[in-house]
Design a protein around this motif. Structure first.
Motif, PDB file in Angstrom:
ATOM      1  N   THR A  31       0.813  -1.219   0.000  1.00 27.78           N
ATOM      2  CA  THR A  31       0.000   0.000   0.000  1.00 27.78           C
ATOM      3  C   THR A  31       0.847   1.270   0.000  1.00 27.78           C
ATOM      4  N   THR A  32       1.995   1.242   0.676  1.00 29.15           N
ATOM      5  CA  THR A  32       2.856   2.419   0.672  1.00 29.15           C
ATOM      6  C   THR A  32       3.404   2.686  -0.727  1.00 29.15           C
ATOM      7  N   GLU A  33       3.782   1.639  -1.428  1.00 24.60           N
ATOM      8  CA  GLU A  33       4.265   1.807  -2.802  1.00 24.60           C
ATOM      9  C   GLU A  33       3.150   2.309  -3.708  1.00 24.60           C
ATOM     10  N   LYS A  69       9.520  10.547  15.437  1.00 22.53           N
ATOM     11  CA  LYS A  69      10.928  10.702  15.062  1.00 22.53           C
ATOM     12  C   LYS A  69      11.096  11.110  13.606  1.00 22.53           C
ATOM     13  N   ASN A  70      10.484  10.345  12.701  1.00 15.91           N
ATOM     14  CA  ASN A  70      10.682  10.562  11.275  1.00 15.91           C
ATOM     15  C   ASN A  70       9.475  11.266  10.673  1.00 15.91           C
ATOM     16  N   VAL A  71       9.710  12.454  10.148  1.00 22.24           N
ATOM     17  CA  VAL A  71       8.636  13.272   9.581  1.00 22.24           C
ATOM     18  C   VAL A  71       8.850  13.409   8.082  1.00 22.24           C
ATOM     19  N   HIS A  72       7.813  13.080   7.324  1.00 20.34           N
ATOM     20  CA  HIS A  72       7.882  13.208   5.873  1.00 20.34           C
ATOM     21  C   HIS A  72       7.326  14.558   5.431  1.00 20.34           C
ATOM     22  N   TYR A  73       7.953  15.114   4.407  1.00 20.90           N
ATOM     23  CA  TYR A  73       7.459  16.371   3.843  1.00 20.90           C
ATOM     24  C   TYR A  73       7.849  16.468   2.377  1.00 20.90           C
ATOM     25  N   GLY A 118       0.028  10.123   6.113  1.00 26.57           N
ATOM     26  CA  GLY A 118       0.937  10.043   4.982  1.00 26.57           C
ATOM     27  C   GLY A 118       2.102   9.124   5.257  1.00 26.57           C
ATOM     28  N   LEU A 119       3.318   9.643   5.037  1.00 25.31           N
ATOM     29  CA  LEU A 119       4.534   8.849   5.199  1.00 25.31           C
ATOM     30  C   LEU A 119       5.323   9.211   6.453  1.00 25.31           C
ATOM     31  N   THR A 120       4.738  10.057   7.297  1.00 22.77           N
ATOM     32  CA  THR A 120       5.337  10.333   8.612  1.00 22.77           C
ATOM     33  C   THR A 120       5.089   9.127   9.522  1.00 22.77           C
ATOM     34  N   ASP A 121       5.937   8.970  10.536  1.00 23.48           N
ATOM     35  CA  ASP A 121       5.782   7.847  11.464  1.00 23.48           C
ATOM     36  C   ASP A 121       4.366   7.765  12.024  1.00 23.48           C
ATOM     37  N   LYS A 149      -8.247   7.586  -5.755  1.00 23.24           N
ATOM     38  CA  LYS A 149      -7.416   6.394  -5.577  1.00 23.24           C
ATOM     39  C   LYS A 149      -6.267   6.687  -4.621  1.00 23.24           C
ATOM     40  N   HIS A 150      -5.644   7.832  -4.814  1.00 23.30           N
ATOM     41  CA  HIS A 150      -4.508   8.194  -3.967  1.00 23.30           C
ATOM     42  C   HIS A 150      -4.939   8.334  -2.508  1.00 23.30           C
ATOM     43  N   SER A 151      -6.065   8.979  -2.280  1.00 24.61           N
ATOM     44  CA  SER A 151      -6.568   9.128  -0.912  1.00 24.61           C
ATOM     45  C   SER A 151      -6.904   7.770  -0.303  1.00 24.61           C
ATOM     46  N   TYR A 152      -7.438   6.888  -1.110  1.00 23.98           N
ATOM     47  CA  TYR A 152      -7.763   5.539  -0.650  1.00 23.98           C
ATOM     48  C   TYR A 152      -6.511   4.813  -0.169  1.00 23.98           C
ATOM     49  N   TYR A 153      -5.442   4.866  -0.944  1.00 18.80           N
ATOM     50  CA  TYR A 153      -4.210   4.199  -0.534  1.00 18.80           C
ATOM     51  C   TYR A 153      -3.583   4.867   0.680  1.00 18.80           C
ATOM     52  N   GLY A 154      -3.817   6.163   0.843  1.00 18.02           N
ATOM     53  CA  GLY A 154      -3.330   6.838   2.040  1.00 18.02           C
ATOM     54  C   GLY A 154      -3.947   6.269   3.298  1.00 18.02           C
TER      55      GLY A 154
END
Length: 260
Positions: A23-25, A54-58, A102-105, A222-227
């Motif tokens: 799902t992340t991919e 700890k890990n923040v995505h942006y 999203g992709l933040t911890d 679709k993108h929101s769904y995978y999020g």
């Protein structure tokens, strides 16, 4: 095409080597489709902070004064996709994923001092990037984070723009969110009638987020769904709602009008 067949179609994607993507991919793949159609190539980055996570995505793009964009609810930084391009011509954008989004911890809001955590998140993110001061744009829950931070650190906020009503300015909350904020019941709902699907993503946007849901593209849905399917994001969203809501609405002690 029915929602059931559509679900099957979007969930059976394979990479160029023939391996089924997780799902992340899929989230990253559908994000690239959105960005390519908008003609933008923001850099996707992870920064290590000493804040709540700890890990923040942006996403980073553009040049000029630093502008931090903070998204709403259980969304993610990609929700800004249609205004990133014009803003990036004037500002250096830092489009952040909040904790558990999203992709933040991932993040569990159970028992957390919500206002304190919001401020610490923004503060630690800016510190990690070496930003002394920035402009802010916040939407919904992102507005709440921005306002709380601005009240505690006004010297670090050059300007604040709120898109839509920030969370916490109204004690009334839509029923769907109050139900999802009810511990126990919410777990049942997300396994049944509120189970992640493109149809439910569209329904939520129609009920509480946009004026005309038909203007949302299939690629965005679709993108929101995978999020929603990224490991840990469901727990982050539900525990956040449990923290700030009751069946009656927004918790009075977090009512933003009364913050001092």
């Amino acid at each position: 095409m029915s929602d059931k067949s559509n679900y099957k179609r979007v969930s059976r994607n394979y990479n160029k080597n023939g391996y089924k993507m997780n799902t992340t991919e899929e989230f990253k793949r559908t994000r690239k489709i959105l960005f390519d159609k908008e003609g933008i190539q923001p850099q996707s980055k992870i920064v290590t902070t000493n804040g709540p996570v700890k890990n923040v995505h942006y996403l980073e793009i553009g040049s000029g004064k630093p502008l931090i964009l903070i998204h709403g609810g259980g969304s993610h930084s990609s929700e800004w996709f249609n205004i990133i391009k014009p803003l990036s011509t004037k500002y250096h954008l830092y489009v952040v994923d909040r904790p558990g989004c999203g992709l933040t911890d991932s993040f569990d809001y159970t028992g957390v001092d919500f206002r304190k955590s919001a401020v610490e998140f923004v503060d630690s993110f800016m510190n990690a990037l070496g930003l002394d001061k920035a402009l802010f744009t916040g939407h919904s829950m992102g507005g709440y984070f921005s306002i709380c931070f601005a009240m505690q650190y006004p010297e670090r906020v050059e300007k604040l723009l709120l898109i839509g009503a920030p969370a916490g300015v109204n004690l009334w909350i839509p029923l769907v969110l109050r139900l999802l904020g009810t511990k126990g019941l919410n777990r049942f709902l997300v396994k049944s009638v509120a189970k992640p699907s493109i149809k439910n993503v569209k329904n939520v946007h129609k009920q509480i987020l946009v004026a005309d849901v038909e203007k949302l593209s299939e690629d965005y849905l679709k993108h929101s769904y995978y999020g929603q399917l990224i490991p840990g994001n469901e727990k982050g969203f539900l525990t956040l709602l449990e923290n700030v809501l009751t069946l009656a609405g927004w918790k009075k002690d977090l009512y933003i009008v009364d913050l001092q």
